[in-house]
Write an enzyme that holds these catalytic residues in place. Structure first.
Site, PDB file in Angstrom:
ATOM      1  N   HIS A  87       0.810  -1.217   0.000  1.00  0.00           N
ATOM      2  CA  HIS A  87       0.000   0.000   0.000  1.00  0.00           C
ATOM      3  C   HIS A  87       0.847   1.272   0.000  1.00  0.00           C
ATOM      4  CE1 HIS A  87       0.466  -0.202   4.506  1.00  0.00           C
ATOM      5  NE2 HIS A  87       0.487   1.113   4.365  1.00  0.00           N
ATOM      6  N   ASP A 127       0.217  -7.580   1.336  1.00  0.00           N
ATOM      7  CA  ASP A 127       0.665  -6.203   1.522  1.00  0.00           C
ATOM      8  C   ASP A 127       2.188  -6.116   1.562  1.00  0.00           C
ATOM      9  OD1 ASP A 127       0.319  -3.485   1.697  1.00  0.00           O
ATOM     10  OD2 ASP A 127       0.008  -3.449   3.854  1.00  0.00           O
ATOM     11  N   THR A 130       3.186  -2.455   9.489  1.00  0.00           N
ATOM     12  CA  THR A 130       2.210  -2.316   8.409  1.00  0.00           C
ATOM     13  C   THR A 130       0.914  -1.631   8.794  1.00  0.00           C
ATOM     14  OG1 THR A 130       1.098  -3.548   6.638  1.00  0.00           O
ATOM     15  CG2 THR A 130       1.118  -4.569   8.809  1.00  0.00           C
ATOM     16  N   ALA A 131       0.496  -1.674  10.056  1.00  0.00           N
ATOM     17  CA  ALA A 131      -0.833  -1.151  10.366  1.00  0.00           C
ATOM     18  C   ALA A 131      -0.945  -0.795  11.833  1.00  0.00           C
ATOM     19  CB  ALA A 131      -1.908  -2.183  10.015  1.00  0.00           C
ATOM     20  N   LEU A 175      -5.473 -26.376  -2.821  1.00  0.00           N
ATOM     21  CA  LEU A 175      -5.688 -27.806  -2.604  1.00  0.00           C
ATOM     22  C   LEU A 175      -6.966 -28.280  -3.283  1.00  0.00           C
ATOM     23  CD1 LEU A 175      -4.755 -28.359   1.153  1.00  0.00           C
ATOM     24  CD2 LEU A 175      -3.678 -29.441  -0.827  1.00  0.00           C
ATOM     25  N   GLY A 176      -7.971 -27.383  -3.341  1.00  0.00           N
ATOM     26  CA  GLY A 176      -9.248 -27.778  -3.923  1.00  0.00           C
ATOM     27  C   GLY A 176     -10.178 -28.408  -2.919  1.00  0.00           C
ATOM     28  N   ILE A 177     -10.345 -27.725  -1.766  1.00  0.00           N
ATOM     29  CA  ILE A 177     -11.233 -28.238  -0.722  1.00  0.00           C
ATOM     30  C   ILE A 177     -12.032 -27.092  -0.122  1.00  0.00           C
ATOM     31  CG2 ILE A 177      -9.803 -30.208  -0.067  1.00  0.00           C
ATOM     32  CD1 ILE A 177      -8.649 -28.543   2.194  1.00  0.00           C
ATOM     33  N   GLY A 197       3.050   6.480   8.174  1.00  0.00           N
ATOM     34  CA  GLY A 197       4.401   6.730   7.693  1.00  0.00           C
ATOM     35  C   GLY A 197       5.376   5.670   8.153  1.00  0.00           C
ATOM     36  N   ASN A 198       5.004   4.946   9.218  1.00  0.00           N
ATOM     37  CA  ASN A 198       5.818   3.819   9.681  1.00  0.00           C
ATOM     38  C   ASN A 198       5.666   2.612   8.760  1.00  0.00           C
ATOM     39  OD1 ASN A 198       5.748   4.747  12.993  1.00  0.00           O
ATOM     40  ND2 ASN A 198       7.551   3.747  12.164  1.00  0.00           N
ATOM     41  N   SER A 199       4.616   2.593   7.946  1.00  0.00           N
ATOM     42  CA  SER A 199       4.345   1.432   7.090  1.00  0.00           C
ATOM     43  C   SER A 199       5.564   1.080   6.254  1.00  0.00           C
ATOM     44  CB  SER A 199       3.159   1.719   6.174  1.00  0.00           C
ATOM     45  OG  SER A 199       1.969   1.856   6.910  1.00  0.00           O
TER      46      SER A 199
END
Length: 460
Positions: free
Chosen positions: A108, A138, A228-229, A267-269, A210-212
């Site tokens: 972001h 992110d 990040t947040a 995986l398809g589950i 700004g720390n992100s």
């Protein structure tokens, strides 16, 4: 009182870090007693933390009234040229490879950026390019070309424990190289953005806008997370900050460097959390793991021999707490990876080996079933969806822009939508969906889950 306690706790590791003849590196002393300080760690880490500023443009959405059929009925559908608005952002980053100039930051921070400028600790400003970026975690990788760069050693974030001391370094509110300290307040935090893959480190070290993208380091000066947040109603720090574990960021980084994107497999589950009642019914000692509720035909799971009713308790030896945990594990694996699943089936423990598949291999096109669904492709709800393991239905995997499916009902289908019923009959799988749609060439009434909301969509 807190300051005295912190000084007391930090005194021991600080003293252990000092070596005897390097007296010049010792901190100041009062009355002959040395005082603990984080200054040596900060001095070593700071050159690897950078300021990131960006300029870009975004398309401004047109007035929502033009999407209203009632409005268009009386006023027509005037053509509106898309408007572009200039954007600016400030953030932080961490140099993780000095030789190649790779900088780790948040997606972001550089999203929609046309120009990216990285400012080093010695005030050099360098133009950066995006090597790759992944919105679902992110995480982004930038590259800069400069001499005499300093990178950070990467720690094993899986070894973090609640109560460990950490230091956050970044550029909050555009202030260069601000340092805050605290402890690890929690691990494995999720729920900030259900559409993303989350496994946050929670800390009370002050993290502000700004720390992100900045560094979260341990007392050895090793990188353990990417800030990040924050969780705050006011937008400022209230002692609850979050960082992406560096182990997760490193997995994403490897794919971004190799492919420029993250190629996630499935995986398809379908799965759900194991509740206490389900644990009792399936004779489990603990209500942990992910209960398999559906196996996609011809999927990796079916080929591996997984069955409905299996409870997946670990992935490659790593415990699985629930459906979200399994989604994170599988969602960070590359297509073609071999994965060993610890499974409880009818009270017995066994190990199943599966090969992670490309999600495109399990997509089903059903445009021939109904003319108003042309342009859409459907799949079972899998690890790509934030509702994975939470609802039954069919995932809208793709929608071609301008197609009948994109215009259906005046609202249209969108990728990521979940169809939970057709003509008020529940849908639990793609075969169910194909059967219900194929029987009715007239009006289809679809119940759609989109984000946090739900609505009925009539398709004529």
């Amino acid at each position: 009182m807190r300051k005295n306690l912190l000084a007391t706790v930090l005194l021991l590791p600080a003293l252990l870090a000092w070596t005897a003849p390097a007296t010049s590196a010792l901190p100041a002393a009062i009355d002959g007693q040395s005082l603990p300080t984080l200054a040596p760690v900060i001095e070593r880490v700071s050159p690897a933390v950078v300021n990131i500023s960006t300029r870009g443009h975004i398309n401004v959405q047109r007035n929502p009234l033009f999407n209203d059929p009632f409005f268009r009925r009386f006023f027509g559908n005037p053509q509106q040229q898309p408007q572009r608005r200039e954007t600016q952002s400030l953030g932080s980053g961490v140099i993780i490879d000095a030789k190649n100039g790779y900088v780790l930051t948040n997606h972001h921070v550089v999203e929609n950026a046309d120009e990216i400028t990285v400012t080093l600790n010695d005030n050099r400003s360098i133009t950066a390019v995006v090597v790759g970026s992944d919105v679902r975690t992110d995480v982004a990788i930038l590259q800069i070309k400069a001499d005499n760069l300093t990178d950070l050693k990467i720690a094993d974030s899986d070894k973090l424990k609640v109560g460990d001391f950490v230091i956050a370094i970044g550029n909050p509110f555009g202030l260069s190289h601000t340092v805050t300290s605290g402890i690890v307040s929690g691990l494995g935090r999720t729920g900030l953005n259900p559409e993303n893959f989350e496994d946050f480190i929670q800390t009370d070290a002050s993290i502000n806008p700004g720390n992100s993208g900045g560094a979260l380091v341990n007392l050895r000066g090793e990188l353990v997370g990417i800030n990040t947040a924050i969780l705050s109603r006011s937008g400022g720090n209230i002692g609850i900050g979050f960082a992406i574990p560096v182990n997760m960021a490193a997995q994403v980084k490897d794919q971004l460097l190799e492919f420029g994107e993250v190629r996630r497999g499935v995986l398809g589950i379908n799965i759900q959390d194991v509740t206490p009642d389900l644990a009792e019914a399936f004779e489990l000692k603990h209500n942990e793991g992910a209960l398999v509720t559906l196996i996609v035909s011809n999927s990796a799971a079916e080929k591996a021999g997984l069955k409905e009713g299996d409870v997946i308790t670990a992935v490659n030896g790593e415990p699985v707490a629930g459906s979200t945990d399994l989604r994170n594990h599988v969602g960070l694996m590359r297509v073609g990876s071999e994965v060993k699943l610890s499974v409880v089936r009818e009270g017995k423990h066994r190990t199943v080996t599966a090969i992670i598949e490309d999600p495109e291999d399990v997509v089903v096109a059903t445009s021939d079933l109904h003319p108003r669904l042309e342009g859409a492709e459907f799949a079972e709800i899998d690890e790509r969806s934030p509702l994975f393991g939470k609802v039954e239905g069919v995932l809208v995997a793709k929608v071609e822009p301008g197609s009948p499916a994109a215009r259906a009902g005046g609202v249209g289908l969108r990728p990521g939508d979940i169809i939970t019923s057709v003509n008020r009959r529940r849908v639990s799988s793609v075969p169910d969906f194909e059967q219900l749609v194929g029987k009715n060439q007239g009006v289809l009434l679809l119940n759609i889950r989109r984000g946090n909301g739900a609505f009925f969509l009539p398709v004529r």
